[in-house]
Design an enzyme around this catalytic site. Structure first.
Site, mmCIF file in Angstrom:
data_model
loop_
_atom_site.group_PDB
_atom_site.id
_atom_site.type_symbol
_atom_site.label_atom_id
_atom_site.label_comp_id
_atom_site.label_asym_id
_atom_site.label_seq_id
_atom_site.Cartn_x
_atom_site.Cartn_y
_atom_site.Cartn_z
ATOM 1 N N HIS A 1 0.648 -1.013 0.094
ATOM 2 C CA HIS A 1 0.015 -0.195 0.551
ATOM 3 C C HIS A 1 0.671 1.259 -0.124
ATOM 4 C CE1 HIS A 1 -3.588 -2.853 1.298
ATOM 5 N NE2 HIS A 1 -3.016 -3.031 1.886
ATOM 6 N N CYS B 1 -4.949 -19.168 4.025
ATOM 7 C CA CYS B 1 -5.029 -19.727 4.922
ATOM 8 C C CYS B 1 -4.588 -20.697 5.533
ATOM 9 C CB CYS B 1 -6.424 -19.238 5.860
ATOM 10 S SG CYS B 1 -7.376 -20.635 7.466
ATOM 11 N N HIS C 1 -6.977 -4.701 -1.366
ATOM 12 C CA HIS C 1 -6.283 -5.540 -1.405
ATOM 13 C C HIS C 1 -7.193 -6.636 -2.317
ATOM 14 C CE1 HIS C 1 -7.192 -4.739 2.883
ATOM 15 N NE2 HIS C 1 -5.500 -5.043 2.733
ATOM 16 N N SER D 1 -6.383 -15.493 11.449
ATOM 17 C CA SER D 1 -6.039 -16.454 12.107
ATOM 18 C C SER D 1 -5.242 -16.343 13.125
ATOM 19 C CB SER D 1 -6.318 -17.689 11.298
ATOM 20 O OG SER D 1 -5.420 -17.299 10.480
ATOM 21 N N GLY E 1 -10.692 -21.947 8.154
ATOM 22 C CA GLY E 1 -9.581 -21.300 8.791
ATOM 23 C C GLY E 1 -10.768 -22.919 10.411
ATOM 24 N N THR F 1 -16.829 -19.107 10.235
ATOM 25 C CA THR F 1 -15.243 -18.679 11.096
ATOM 26 C C THR F 1 -15.003 -20.274 11.829
ATOM 27 O OG1 THR F 1 -15.927 -17.117 12.876
ATOM 28 C CG2 THR F 1 -15.477 -15.681 11.209
ATOM 29 N N ASP G 1 -8.484 -15.353 0.438
ATOM 30 C CA ASP G 1 -6.989 -14.940 -0.540
ATOM 31 C C ASP G 1 -6.386 -16.252 -0.540
ATOM 32 O OD1 ASP G 1 -6.654 -15.107 2.180
ATOM 33 O OD2 ASP G 1 -6.277 -13.058 2.166
ATOM 34 N N GLY G 2 -6.081 -17.637 0.065
ATOM 35 C CA GLY G 2 -5.034 -18.707 -0.219
ATOM 36 C C GLY G 2 -4.601 -18.491 0.296
#
Length: 593
Positions: A61, A424, A231, A467, A578, A521, A421-422
């Site tokens: 960013h 985890c 993102h 997480s 998760g 979650t 977003d791949g």
């Protein structure tokens, strides 16, 4: 495909090299490479008693917000990996080691993303426990996600964060109290609205070229996505329009009082405002200037607004994204008198390359002594307890659970690429491998508090993102609750006592996340495990309850986490990544007990 080409394909190298570059353009800054912290050299801080202002978040960013460190802006900034929040350990290192010892208090400016709020929240609680006065200002200025879709998550943090950082930093420079700095920062947030638009998602260094090809098909020629996040989160709508038409839609979302889903701030004709037009990073300066012209023209003609300040440039980017964000700040009275109005604070000089002011010659010529970039080892209270566990059984149970979790990384990653977003699976595997290494390197101990404290430290150091923060907060709270069970004589820590401590830790976790079973979650697996263990004292029954909870997330629509912003029907095909990963660990744990 040009957007998929990078000068640095290694994301880790890109982040560290970028942070080093910031210290080369402002010699008063120092880099702690271990914790990815940019902070002011002690000798450059003229008034060390002033409030310290810090910010941070995922990299990618830039210049937000590492390049905002400097006199009149930030005291320090903590950087995560690309598009992932820094860990709680990084935040704690910043708060405890990289700020002036004499500072009267600390303001932490955080964008409203779950991982950032949790990880910075954990660091703040640690700092408060050490006696530091710390206040958090959470920036949630996005209107692209309305009230109905935002739900419990709320508005995302966008480029308005740059204005809040500048306001808080300038006010702190005047010697204002931490309470006034926090109040004025929140006042700015309450009067701030932003929305973004982009011609394409960005391509992250190190990712496959196929992602770029897929994006060309997803958002074809002539199409623009309104409400796209920083993102790569999908926006609220895709349109085919020209610049005037695009600006009309965006300003409508920002300023239309009849849009009850997005009318967060009441801005009327003639109100004093500040306009910020922020470049995602890939829009040419020529086009950005044309965008500014169109926005200012429509603000005047349609809404009767003549901004007191028009600020344009790259302040809070999204790698090389071909887009921009419009932020409108309604000026409100700070109640602090002359020299401390919102406008004056924005106009105040700042010696930070991420803002518009240049670095003074005296700063370049000053001789700065070298400071080691290696963070000092933290000294934590490790007083043992009289509680006892079978060390060999604990070690074998943990190893069984961790091995099972590591083996499931491929499945977790696959599920997360569909609904998230791949990252985890990789994050869980990294944390599990770190704990395993600790188990292999150290001797088993009878004291459960020692094991918990070490495990929490590994999680803080190895797991970033949401997480990681959740597990770190939970494990630290579990350690505290186990200590409360201590007695004057030696006693065995029973499954029922574990259940009691776990239940109290769940309540502590609730202070930092509104997640409950049914929100899709990891809580869908964690809560039934804890509740069943508390009721029965049977680990196998508790693990079975966790599996039922994790399985129930298949088909469940997310109301928290980044999955909220992911469209499609992926949630009907796979369980929550998760919850599934946690279930694998708990199942392996129970099998060994």
């Amino acid at each position: 495909m040009a957007a998929a080409k990078h000068y640095l394909d290694d994301p880790t190298n890109a982040v560290l090299s970028g942070l080093r570059g910031i210290t080369l353009t402002n010699p008063s800054l120092v880099l702690d490479e271990t914790n990815k912290i940019i902070y002011r050299h002690p000798s450059s801080v003229a008034s060390p008693k002033n409030v310290s202002v810090i910010c941070g978040g995922g990299s990618g960013h830039e210049p937000g917000f590492s390049a905002f460190v400097g006199q009149g802006a930030l005291t320090a900034c903590v950087a995560g990996t690309i598009f992932a929040s820094p860990s709680a350990q990084q935040v704690r290192a910043c708060l405890s080691q990289r700020l002036p010892e004499e500072t009267q208090g600390i303001i932490v400016v955080v964008t409203n993303y779950t991982g950032d709020v949790l990880n910075f929240g954990m660091g703040i609680e640690k700092a408060r426990a050490m006696g530091k006065k710390v206040e958090m200002v959470v920036v949630a200025d996005d209107v692209g996600v309305g009230r109905a879709k935002g739900g419990k998550v709320g508005r995302r943090g966008l480029s308005g964060t740059a204005l809040v950082v500048k306001i808080c930093g300038a006010l702190a420079e005047t010697g204002a109290s931490v309470d006034d700095c926090a109040r004025v920062g929140r006042l700015a947030v309450d009067n701030l609205v932003s929305v973004g638009a982009s011609l394409s998602r960005v391509h992250v260094p190190g990712r496959s070229l196929q992602e770029a090809k897929d994006e060309e098909e997803r958002l074809g020629p002539g199409m623009v996505e309104i409400g796209m996040g920083i993102h790569n989160e999908p926006g609220c709508e895709k349109v085919e329009t020209d610049l005037p038409g695009l600006v009309k839609i965006m300003l409508g979302q920002l300023l239309d009082p009849t849009d009850h889903d997005r009318a967060y701030v009441k801005i009327e004709r003639g109100d004093d405002t500040v306009l910020l037009v922020n470049n995602f990073g890939g829009t040419s300066n020529l086009e950005l200037s044309a965008v500014v012209t169109e926005i200012v023209g429509q603000l005047r003609s349609t809404y009767g607004l003549k901004p007191k300040r028009v600020i344009s440039g790259t302040f809070f980017g999204s790698l090389n994204g071909p887009g921009f964000i419009v932020s409108v700040l309604k000026l409100a009275d700070t109640g602090l008198g002359p020299g401390k109005s919102i406008l004056e604070l924005l106009d105040a000089p700042a010696e930070a390359t991420g803002w518009s002011a240049s670095i003074k010659s005296e700063t370049w010529e000053k001789d700065y002594r070298e400071i080691s970039a290696t963070a000092e080892d933290e000294k934590e209270d490790m007083r043992p307890t009289n509680l006892k566990v079978d060390p060999d059984l604990l070690k074998s149970a943990l190893k069984s659970g961790l091995d099972r979790l590591i083996a499931s990384e491929g499945e977790v990653t696959h599920y997360d690429t569909i609904v998230g977003d791949g990252d985890c699976g990789i994050g869980l595997k990294r944390g599990a491998e770190g704990i395993l290494k600790t188990l292999e390197d150290g001797q088993a101990t009878e004291d459960p508090l020692t094991s918990l404290t070490k495990t929490a430290g590994v999680v803080e150091a190895t797991m970033d993102g949401t997480s990681g923060a959740l597990y770190a907060i939970f494990l630290n709270s579990l350690a505290a609750n186990v200590r409360k069970l201590d007695s004057s004589s030696q006693s065995q820590l029973t499954p029922t006592m574990w259940g009691q401590a776990l239940d109290n830790s769940l309540k502590a976790l609730g202070k930092y996340t509104p997640a409950q079973p049914g929100d899709r979650t990891l809580m869908d697996a964690l809560v039934p495990f804890v509740e069943t263990l508390k009721e029965t004292g049977d680990t196998k029954k508790a693990a079975a309850a966790a599996k039922v909870g994790a399985d129930s997330t298949k088909g469940m629509k997310a109301s928290l986490g980044r999955s909220v912003y992911v469209g499609g029907e992926g949630h009907t095909e796979v369980p929550d990544p998760g919850a599934y990963g946690l279930c694998q660990f708990l199942t392996g744990l129970a099998e060994a007990l």
